[in-house]
Design a protein around this motif. Structure first.
Motif, mmCIF file in Angstrom:
data_model
loop_
_atom_site.group_PDB
_atom_site.id
_atom_site.type_symbol
_atom_site.label_atom_id
_atom_site.label_comp_id
_atom_site.label_asym_id
_atom_site.label_seq_id
_atom_site.Cartn_x
_atom_site.Cartn_y
_atom_site.Cartn_z
ATOM 1 N N LYS A 27 48.735 51.485 41.839
ATOM 2 C CA LYS A 27 49.085 51.186 40.446
ATOM 3 C C LYS A 27 48.015 50.389 39.711
ATOM 4 C CE LYS A 27 53.982 51.043 41.736
ATOM 5 N NZ LYS A 27 55.189 50.177 41.873
ATOM 6 N N ASN A 28 47.540 49.331 40.345
ATOM 7 C CA ASN A 28 46.599 48.427 39.689
ATOM 8 C C ASN A 28 45.446 48.083 40.634
ATOM 9 O OD1 ASN A 28 48.303 47.904 37.257
ATOM 10 N ND2 ASN A 28 49.655 46.967 38.799
ATOM 11 N N ASN A 29 44.281 47.819 40.039
ATOM 12 C CA ASN A 29 43.136 47.372 40.823
ATOM 13 C C ASN A 29 43.071 45.848 40.779
ATOM 14 O OD1 ASN A 29 42.327 49.976 41.497
ATOM 15 N ND2 ASN A 29 41.042 50.191 39.665
ATOM 16 N N THR A 30 43.393 45.229 41.894
ATOM 17 C CA THR A 30 43.521 43.764 41.910
ATOM 18 C C THR A 30 42.751 43.102 43.045
ATOM 19 O OG1 THR A 30 45.540 43.962 43.246
ATOM 20 C CG2 THR A 30 45.815 43.833 40.847
ATOM 21 N N SER A 31 41.996 43.858 43.839
ATOM 22 C CA SER A 31 41.292 43.253 44.977
ATOM 23 C C SER A 31 39.977 42.616 44.522
ATOM 24 C CB SER A 31 41.014 44.310 46.050
ATOM 25 O OG SER A 31 39.835 45.029 45.758
ATOM 26 N N HIS A 32 39.300 41.979 45.456
ATOM 27 C CA HIS A 32 37.990 41.385 45.190
ATOM 28 C C HIS A 32 36.848 42.326 45.591
ATOM 29 C CE1 HIS A 32 39.498 36.922 45.049
ATOM 30 N NE2 HIS A 32 40.002 37.679 44.092
ATOM 31 N N GLY A 33 37.139 43.610 45.630
ATOM 32 C CA GLY A 33 36.101 44.593 45.921
ATOM 33 C C GLY A 33 36.460 45.565 47.021
#
Length: 395
Positions: free
Chosen positions: A335-341
């Motif tokens: 759903k969403n891009n929320t990681s640190h890479g």
């Protein structure tokens, strides 16, 4: 009185001739046949033999480089016997040419050793000549070791580069090192070497390796003069490319897709690097699976988390990016891009992907604001083909 004096002079000349014919070379003047007298001799002896044997390295030569060929040659005759032996008395492998005019070695020499040779020939005048002598090879002040990856027996992905590393000392003469490298593939594949760092030269194909390619790497580096040391030893490897599997991540789609032989084989929901912050993007570029770790340590005090362990971790760069499970981020996966890479996956999906990938499988990332820097390893596929070829020392 006069007759006696003439006999003494003749004996002196004969002794002088015998002294020089036992040991001769290209650097010590024209050799003589055993028992021959110099041209113009007035003592009434036999004329000088026509055959002349020469050797390179010369008799008593010092500091001979180990890759220098030994060549023993004859003029005005044919070789009848040649032997070159190492310090243990064992013969050095070699062969007389079909015309019997020369002998060359097929075995490389060792550092810091004295070799002895003895050669015989029959002249065109049916008079025998011989040559005996020895020479000593160099002892380098520094030898430089190398390693090769992949190693013997591995099966790797279609994006896997071949690396020859010089972990201790970077060769000064890169061209000399690169000339000693040989790649054999079945089937034939277009590719090129490129120096990706002072200590490492990589080979990659123009396109991904064909599935099931058989590869033999021969880094014939022993004795190579790098300008700042000499090659310590050869290194070799035989390995295989596996099936064609490519992973694709278009970050806005929130999905990781697996392609086998060009056809979509699996799709897994993902949460990728944060879109708004280029520093935290999953950067664009073609990378490869570098490691497979059942449990990876993702502690990063810079971002406030320590002792963070994630399952089914697959490193894709030395910039910090992985593919791995992150059930703690389940609400955002797909759903969403929320990681640190990193590319976050459900645990079951991460396990399925982990079980199917090989080291060297390509991972193509698109859709991000940031591009993967070429300072990160493995960076081979981040370079366009023309740029890659220009990074060879032999261009």
């Amino acid at each position: 009185m006069r007759a006696g004096r003439r006999t003494i002079v003749g004996a002196f000349l004969l002794a002088s001739v015998l002294a020089v014919t036992g040991c001769s070379s290209t650097e010590s003047g024209s050799p003589l046949g055993v028992g021959d007298k110099p041209t113009g001799d007035t003592s009434g002896g036999e004329p000088q033999a026509k055959a002349k044997i020469t050797a390179d390295p010369a008799v008593d030569a010092k500091d001979v480089e180990v890759l220098k060929p030994i060549k023993i040659s004859v003029t005005e005759g044919q070789l009848t016997d040649v032997s070159v032996t190492n310090p243990e008395g064992k013969p050095v492998a070699g062969a007389v040419a079909a015309d019997k005019l020369s002998w060359t070695n097929s075995e490389r020499l060792g550092y810091g050793k004295t070799y002895t040779y003895a050669a015989k020939a029959m002249g065109s005048d049916n008079k025998p000549v011989e040559l005996k002598g020895s020479f000593t090879t160099m002892t380098p002040a520094k030898t430089i070791r190398a390693t090769v990856n992949p190693t013997d027996g591995q099966t790797v992905g279609v994006g896997m580069p071949i690396s020859v590393n010089f972990p201790d000392v970077a060769p000064k003469d890169r061209a000399a090192a690169e000339k000693a490298l040989k790649i054999e593939t079945t089937p034939k594949v277009e590719g090129s070497w490129a120096w990706v760092s002072p200590n490492k030269v990589d080979f990659r194909p123009k396109e991904y390796w064909p599935a099931n390619t058989k590869i033999t790497v021969s880094a014939n580096l022993y004795g190579v003069n790098y300008g700042n040391g000499y090659g310590k030893a050869d290194v070799t490897s035989k390995f295989t490319i596996g099936r064609n599997l490519v992973i694709k991540v278009n970050t806005p789609e929130h999905a990781l897709k697996v392609f086998k032989n060009g056809a979509l084989a699996a799709t897994y929901p993902s949460s990728n690097g944060k879109d708004a912050d280029p520093e935290l993007n999953t950067p664009n570029g073609t990378l490869i699976v570098m490691t497979r770790e059942p449990v990876g340590d993702f502690s990063n005090p810079k971002y406030g988390y320590t002792n963070v362990k994630k399952k089914w971790s697959m490193r894709i760069s030395n910039h910090g990016e992985y593919l791995h499970e992150n059930e703690e981020n389940r609400a955002n996966i797909g759903k969403n891009n929320t990681s640190h890479g990193c590319v976050n996956l459900y645990e079951a999906d991460a396990k399925a992907l982990f079980d199917m990938v090989l080291i060297g499988d390509p991972v193509e990332v698109t859709g991000s604001k940031a591009n993967m820097p070429t300072t990160s390893e493995v960076n081979d596929w981040l370079y366009p083909w023309d740029k890659w070829k220009s990074m060879s020392a032999l261009k």
